[in-house]
Motif scaffolding. Structure first.
Motif, PDB file in Angstrom:
ATOM      1  N   THR A  23      32.367  14.995  37.262  1.00 61.37           N
ATOM      2  CA  THR A  23      31.884  13.672  36.848  1.00 61.37           C
ATOM      3  C   THR A  23      32.981  12.817  36.230  1.00 61.37           C
ATOM      4  N   PRO A  24      33.749  13.317  35.225  1.00 58.95           N
ATOM      5  CA  PRO A  24      34.815  12.456  34.688  1.00 58.95           C
ATOM      6  C   PRO A  24      35.846  12.075  35.736  1.00 58.95           C
ATOM      7  N   LEU A  25      36.089  12.959  36.695  1.00 52.70           N
ATOM      8  CA  LEU A  25      37.035  12.624  37.766  1.00 52.70           C
ATOM      9  C   LEU A  25      36.504  11.485  38.619  1.00 52.70           C
ATOM     10  N   VAL A  26      35.196  11.540  38.942  1.00 57.59           N
ATOM     11  CA  VAL A  26      34.577  10.464  39.724  1.00 57.59           C
ATOM     12  C   VAL A  26      34.633   9.148  38.956  1.00 57.59           C
ATOM     13  N   VAL A  27      34.364   9.198  37.648  1.00 55.37           N
ATOM     14  CA  VAL A  27      34.405   7.987  36.828  1.00 55.37           C
ATOM     15  C   VAL A  27      35.804   7.400  36.802  1.00 55.37           C
ATOM     16  N   LEU A  28      36.812   8.241  36.613  1.00 55.55           N
ATOM     17  CA  LEU A  28      38.197   7.755  36.577  1.00 55.55           C
ATOM     18  C   LEU A  28      38.602   7.142  37.911  1.00 55.55           C
ATOM     19  N   VAL A  29      38.188   7.784  38.996  1.00 55.20           N
ATOM     20  CA  VAL A  29      38.517   7.232  40.324  1.00 55.20           C
ATOM     21  C   VAL A  29      37.839   5.875  40.519  1.00 55.20           C
ATOM     22  N   ALA A  30      36.565   5.776  40.109  1.00 59.10           N
ATOM     23  CA  ALA A  30      35.829   4.522  40.251  1.00 59.10           C
ATOM     24  C   ALA A  30      36.473   3.407  39.422  1.00 59.10           C
ATOM     25  N   LEU A  31      36.845   3.726  38.175  1.00 58.61           N
ATOM     26  CA  LEU A  31      37.478   2.714  37.321  1.00 58.61           C
ATOM     27  C   LEU A  31      38.850   2.335  37.850  1.00 58.61           C
ATOM     28  N   GLY A  32      39.587   3.314  38.396  1.00 55.15           N
ATOM     29  CA  GLY A  32      40.884   2.996  38.987  1.00 55.15           C
ATOM     30  C   GLY A  32      40.748   2.095  40.203  1.00 55.15           C
ATOM     31  N   ALA A  33      39.752   2.387  41.040  1.00 55.41           N
ATOM     32  CA  ALA A  33      39.517   1.547  42.214  1.00 55.41           C
ATOM     33  C   ALA A  33      39.097   0.145  41.787  1.00 55.41           C
ATOM     34  N   LEU A  34      38.277   0.051  40.728  1.00 55.14           N
ATOM     35  CA  LEU A  34      37.860  -1.268  40.229  1.00 55.14           C
ATOM     36  C   LEU A  34      39.055  -2.049  39.712  1.00 55.14           C
ATOM     37  N   TRP A  35      39.931  -1.384  38.965  1.00 57.05           N
ATOM     38  CA  TRP A  35      41.142  -2.034  38.447  1.00 57.05           C
ATOM     39  C   TRP A  35      42.006  -2.551  39.582  1.00 57.05           C
ATOM     40  N   ALA A  36      42.197  -1.718  40.614  1.00 57.52           N
ATOM     41  CA  ALA A  36      43.016  -2.122  41.760  1.00 57.52           C
ATOM     42  C   ALA A  36      42.367  -3.287  42.507  1.00 57.52           C
ATOM     43  N   TYR A  37      41.033  -3.246  42.632  1.00 56.11           N
ATOM     44  CA  TYR A  37      40.321  -4.305  43.344  1.00 56.11           C
ATOM     45  C   TYR A  37      40.467  -5.642  42.624  1.00 56.11           C
ATOM     46  N   VAL A  38      40.215  -5.647  41.316  1.00 61.10           N
ATOM     47  CA  VAL A  38      40.314  -6.898  40.557  1.00 61.10           C
ATOM     48  C   VAL A  38      41.756  -7.395  40.534  1.00 61.10           C
ATOM     49  N   GLY A  39      42.712  -6.466  40.403  1.00 60.40           N
ATOM     50  CA  GLY A  39      44.110  -6.862  40.369  1.00 60.40           C
ATOM     51  C   GLY A  39      44.606  -7.448  41.675  1.00 60.40           C
ATOM     52  N   SER A  40      43.954  -7.101  42.776  1.00 62.16           N
ATOM     53  CA  SER A  40      44.382  -7.615  44.081  1.00 62.16           C
ATOM     54  C   SER A  40      43.825  -8.997  44.395  1.00 62.16           C
ATOM     55  N   LEU A  41      42.917  -9.496  43.536  1.00 58.96           N
ATOM     56  CA  LEU A  41      42.256 -10.768  43.798  1.00 58.96           C
ATOM     57  C   LEU A  41      42.992 -11.918  43.124  1.00 58.96           C
ATOM     58  N   ASP A  42      42.866 -13.069  43.728  1.00 58.54           N
ATOM     59  CA  ASP A  42      43.356 -14.300  43.121  1.00 58.54           C
ATOM     60  C   ASP A  42      42.161 -14.978  42.445  1.00 58.54           C
ATOM     61  N   LEU A  43      41.931 -14.614  41.189  1.00 61.83           N
ATOM     62  CA  LEU A  43      40.733 -15.071  40.488  1.00 61.83           C
ATOM     63  C   LEU A  43      40.835 -16.550  40.137  1.00 61.83           C
ATOM     64  N   ASP A  44      39.709 -17.253  40.251  1.00 62.20           N
ATOM     65  CA  ASP A  44      39.701 -18.647  39.824  1.00 62.20           C
ATOM     66  C   ASP A  44      39.502 -18.700  38.307  1.00 62.20           C
ATOM     67  N   SER A  45      39.462 -19.908  37.753  1.00 69.04           N
ATOM     68  CA  SER A  45      39.402 -20.056  36.305  1.00 69.04           C
ATOM     69  C   SER A  45      38.101 -19.492  35.721  1.00 69.04           C
ATOM     70  N   ILE A  46      37.001 -19.668  36.436  1.00 67.20           N
ATOM     71  CA  ILE A  46      35.713 -19.159  35.953  1.00 67.20           C
ATOM     72  C   ILE A  46      35.727 -17.636  35.918  1.00 67.20           C
ATOM     73  N   GLU A  47      36.207 -17.012  36.998  1.00 67.56           N
ATOM     74  CA  GLU A  47      36.268 -15.551  37.058  1.00 67.56           C
ATOM     75  C   GLU A  47      37.220 -15.004  36.005  1.00 67.56           C
ATOM     76  N   THR A  48      38.337 -15.711  35.781  1.00 67.53           N
ATOM     77  CA  THR A  48      39.304 -15.259  34.779  1.00 67.53           C
ATOM     78  C   THR A  48      38.692 -15.261  33.385  1.00 67.53           C
ATOM     79  N   ARG A  49      37.953 -16.318  33.048  1.00 65.28           N
ATOM     80  CA  ARG A  49      37.312 -16.379  31.734  1.00 65.28           C
ATOM     81  C   ARG A  49      36.216 -15.331  31.602  1.00 65.28           C
ATOM     82  N   THR A  50      35.422 -15.171  32.652  1.00 70.04           N
ATOM     83  CA  THR A  50      34.297 -14.240  32.587  1.00 70.04           C
ATOM     84  C   THR A  50      34.760 -12.793  32.530  1.00 70.04           C
ATOM     85  N   LEU A  51      35.883 -12.499  33.183  1.00 69.48           N
ATOM     86  CA  LEU A  51      36.388 -11.127  33.229  1.00 69.48           C
ATOM     87  C   LEU A  51      37.541 -10.898  32.255  1.00 69.48           C
TER      88      LEU A  51
END
Length: 253
Positions: A23-51
């Motif tokens: 379970t902790p391994l799955v959680v770490l993988v999920a959070l790592g994938a989320l970090w990579a996903y958000v980091g790969s995006l060009d967020l607009d101003s609204i998304e930047t403030r919200t996140l």
């Protein structure tokens, strides 16, 4: 015990230990994938403030507080009430109380929140009350079932050696009921993690505020962040509850 039996027990213990870290391994993988996903995006101003990290971490902390306080209160109310309803003289009321608890859980969780908000207003404590009402059933039911399934011969033996009713409860019934009771508390924890997302609609904060912002603003990244963090929190809470079950379970059961 034969060699084969010892080997079988050892194999089961090893498998249990290996599953503990899945379970902790799955959680770490999920959070790592989320970090990579958000980091790969060009967020607009609204998304930047919200996140923004402080916004997301504040929502996460509010969610943890909602779950922790509501679960603690659920245990404080559900366990003593479940014990009381197994005592001679009040057992007949157990069916009525369980029916009322079943009816309460059958009501959609958002309905409970809205009704309480209309009566008592909005905010953290109103959401906590709603979560307690919604999660009470598994704790109450499992406490009653755990005590009722104790072999009557054991309680009779306790009374036969001079134990009082209180001593029988504390030294025989409750210890033997602990595994079933812990299972009910674990279910209540997971219920609270999920239902607490709806607390955002009553101004109680939590990760539901991130999810609702993603829906209202039509921002998929915000919605994905809120949903993934909620999933990760639910898995983490379930993992911690499983560890607590292993520690608190009486030896030999």
């Amino acid at each position: 015990m034969s060699t084969a039996a010892v080997q079988a027990v050892g194999a089961r213990s090893a498998a249990r230990r290996s599953r503990t870290w899945v379970t902790p391994l799955v959680v770490l993988v999920a959070l790592g994938a989320l970090w990579a996903y958000v980091g790969s995006l060009d967020l607009d101003s609204i998304e930047t403030r919200t996140l923004a990290p402080d916004v997301v971490l504040t929502a996460l902390w509010e969610h943890v507080q909602l779950v922790a306080v509501s679960t603690l209160l659920t245990i404080v109310v559900g366990v003593p009430l479940g014990v009381l309803l197994t005592r001679p003289g009040v057992r007949g009321a157990g069916a009525i109380v369980l029916a009322a608890a079943n009816a309460g859980q059958a009501v959609p969780s958002i309905g409970v929140l809205v009704i309480l908000a209309m009566v008592f207003g909005v905010g953290f404590w109103m959401a906590v009350v709603a979560l307690v009402l919604y999660a009470l059933l598994p704790v109450l039911r499992n406490t009653m079932v755990g005590i009722r399934q104790v072999d009557p011969a054991l309680t009779d033996a306790g009374r036969g050696i001079g134990m009082s009713s209180r001593e029988v409860l504390l030294t025989i019934e409750l210890p033997l009921a602990v595994p079933v009771m812990l299972a009910g508390i674990r279910v209540a924890l997971i219920l609270n993690v999920g239902v607490a997302t709806l607390a955002a609609f009553t101004n109680a904060g939590g990760l539901g505020s991130v999810i609702s912002s993603g829906i209202a603003l039509d921002r998929t990244p915000v919605l994905i962040v809120g949903s993934t963090l909620t999933m990760a929190l639910a898995l983490t809470v379930d993992w911690l509850a499983g560890l607590a079950e292993q520690v608190l379970r009486p030896r030999g059961l």
